[in-house]
Scaffold this motif. Structure first.
Motif, short mmCIF file in Angstrom:
data_model
loop_
_atom_site.label_atom_id
_atom_site.label_comp_id
_atom_site.label_asym_id
_atom_site.label_seq_id
_atom_site.Cartn_x
_atom_site.Cartn_y
_atom_site.Cartn_z
N PRO A 1 0.82 -1.21 0.00
CA PRO A 1 0.00 0.00 0.00
C PRO A 1 0.85 1.25 0.00
O PRO A 1 0.49 2.26 -0.57
N GLU A 2 2.04 1.18 0.62
CA GLU A 2 2.87 2.37 0.66
C GLU A 2 3.39 2.76 -0.72
O GLU A 2 3.70 3.91 -0.96
N GLY A 3 3.46 1.81 -1.63
CA GLY A 3 3.93 2.13 -2.97
C GLY A 3 2.85 2.72 -3.86
O GLY A 3 3.15 3.37 -4.84
N PHE A 4 1.60 2.51 -3.52
CA PHE A 4 0.52 2.93 -4.39
C PHE A 4 -0.61 3.61 -3.64
O PHE A 4 -1.75 3.52 -4.02
N THR A 5 -0.32 4.29 -2.56
CA THR A 5 -1.39 4.86 -1.74
C THR A 5 -2.24 5.86 -2.50
O THR A 5 -3.40 6.04 -2.20
N GLN B 1 5.94 5.90 -1.17
CA GLN B 1 6.33 5.09 -0.02
C GLN B 1 6.82 6.00 1.11
O GLN B 1 6.46 5.82 2.28
N ALA B 2 7.63 6.99 0.78
CA ALA B 2 8.15 7.91 1.79
C ALA B 2 7.01 8.72 2.42
O ALA B 2 6.97 8.91 3.64
N ARG B 3 6.07 9.16 1.60
CA ARG B 3 4.93 9.93 2.09
C ARG B 3 4.06 9.06 3.01
O ARG B 3 3.61 9.50 4.05
N TYR B 4 3.83 7.82 2.61
CA TYR B 4 3.05 6.88 3.42
C TYR B 4 3.69 6.70 4.80
O TYR B 4 3.03 6.82 5.82
N ALA B 5 4.99 6.43 4.83
CA ALA B 5 5.69 6.22 6.11
C ALA B 5 5.62 7.46 6.98
O ALA B 5 5.35 7.36 8.19
N LEU B 6 5.81 8.61 6.41
CA LEU B 6 5.81 9.84 7.18
C LEU B 6 4.40 10.21 7.65
O LEU B 6 4.18 10.51 8.84
N ASN B 7 3.44 10.15 6.74
CA ASN B 7 2.07 10.56 7.09
C ASN B 7 1.40 9.62 8.09
O ASN B 7 0.70 10.06 8.98
N CYS C 1 7.60 8.35 10.43
CA CYS C 1 8.99 7.94 10.29
C CYS C 1 9.43 8.12 8.85
O CYS C 1 8.62 8.22 7.94
N HIS C 2 10.72 8.16 8.68
CA HIS C 2 11.31 8.28 7.35
C HIS C 2 11.74 6.88 6.92
O HIS C 2 12.67 6.32 7.50
N SER C 3 11.06 6.33 5.94
CA SER C 3 11.28 4.93 5.57
C SER C 3 12.69 4.65 5.06
O SER C 3 13.12 3.51 5.06
N SER C 4 13.39 5.66 4.62
CA SER C 4 14.74 5.43 4.12
C SER C 4 15.80 5.70 5.17
O SER C 4 16.99 5.65 4.88
N GLU C 5 15.39 5.97 6.39
CA GLU C 5 16.33 6.28 7.46
C GLU C 5 17.13 5.03 7.82
O GLU C 5 16.59 4.05 8.35
N ARG C 6 18.40 5.05 7.52
CA ARG C 6 19.25 3.88 7.75
C ARG C 6 19.33 3.47 9.22
O ARG C 6 19.51 2.30 9.53
N THR C 7 19.17 4.44 10.12
CA THR C 7 19.28 4.11 11.54
C THR C 7 18.09 3.32 12.06
O THR C 7 18.12 2.81 13.18
N ASP C 8 17.04 3.16 11.25
CA ASP C 8 15.88 2.36 11.65
C ASP C 8 16.10 0.87 11.40
O ASP C 8 15.25 0.06 11.74
N PHE C 9 17.23 0.53 10.79
CA PHE C 9 17.50 -0.86 10.45
C PHE C 9 18.73 -1.36 11.19
O PHE C 9 19.72 -0.65 11.32
N HIS C 10 18.65 -2.59 11.64
CA HIS C 10 19.80 -3.22 12.29
C HIS C 10 20.80 -3.72 11.25
O HIS C 10 21.99 -3.79 11.52
N LEU C 11 20.29 -4.08 10.08
CA LEU C 11 21.13 -4.65 9.04
C LEU C 11 20.62 -4.19 7.68
O LEU C 11 19.41 -4.16 7.45
N SER C 12 21.54 -3.84 6.80
CA SER C 12 21.19 -3.47 5.44
C SER C 12 22.07 -4.28 4.50
O SER C 12 23.29 -4.29 4.66
N VAL C 13 21.44 -5.00 3.58
CA VAL C 13 22.21 -5.84 2.66
C VAL C 13 21.89 -5.47 1.22
O VAL C 13 20.77 -5.08 0.89
#
Length: 162
Positions: free
Chosen positions: A23-27, A111-117, A121-133
């Motif tokens: 849904p965040e990709g096509f809200t 997607q960013a608007r969905y997460a924020l609204n 939160c900012h969906s691309s915020e790297r600090t929200d993830f323990h691991l990024s691959v």
């Protein structure tokens, strides 16, 4: 606890919201105006929160890192891909689309608007993830890295409880 029930038509409309990927990709692009975006978000957040309480699950997308950001046992993993790989994947998923880079830009912005609204939160915020691959490592390598992080996290939790 009460459980919501849906008739076949309601559940079909709800599931239709998930089919494009998330849904965040096509809200802003639901073809079916009967899909209540706010209701879909609330339902999604409740399902994610319940899955987090239950544990032992994998949730892909849906801003789960935002919903479960304060969950002590959650392991937030981001699998990312370079631009060329993302564009190629979209070309295969949307062969009739004429402007794939614009589609990707629109999807990322939605997607960013969905997460924020909806989640603040900012969906691309790297600090929200323990691991990024990086997905270019391949499916098997990514899976081993993620499984290793899960095992390490379980080991540390057992040490703390002992």
């Amino acid at each position: 606890a009460s459980r919501e029930t849906f008739d076949d038509g309601e559940s079909e409309r709800l599931l239709r919201g998930f089919r494009p990927g998330s849904p965040e990709g096509f809200t802003g692009s639901f073809a079916d105006a009967r899909v209540d975006r706010d209701g879909l978000q609330r339902f999604t957040a409740r399902v994610i929160a319940e899955a987090g309480r239950t544990g032992r699950c994998v949730i892909v997308g849906r801003c789960a890192e935002c919903v479960l950001r304060d969950h002590p046992r959650a392991l937030h993993v981001q699998v990312w891909a370079p631009l060329a790989e993302r564009l190629e994947r979209l070309r295969s998923e949307f062969p009739a689309e004429r402007d794939i880079p614009e589609l990707l830009h629109r999807m990322d912005a939605e997607q960013a608007r969905y997460a924020l609204n909806y989640f603040g939160c900012h969906s691309s915020e790297r600090t929200d993830f323990h691991l990024s691959v990086n997905s270019t490592l391949g499916l098997e390598v990514c899976a081993r890295l993620i499984a290793g992080a899960v095992e390490e996290r379980k080991s540390k939790a057992l040490e703390k409880s002992a």
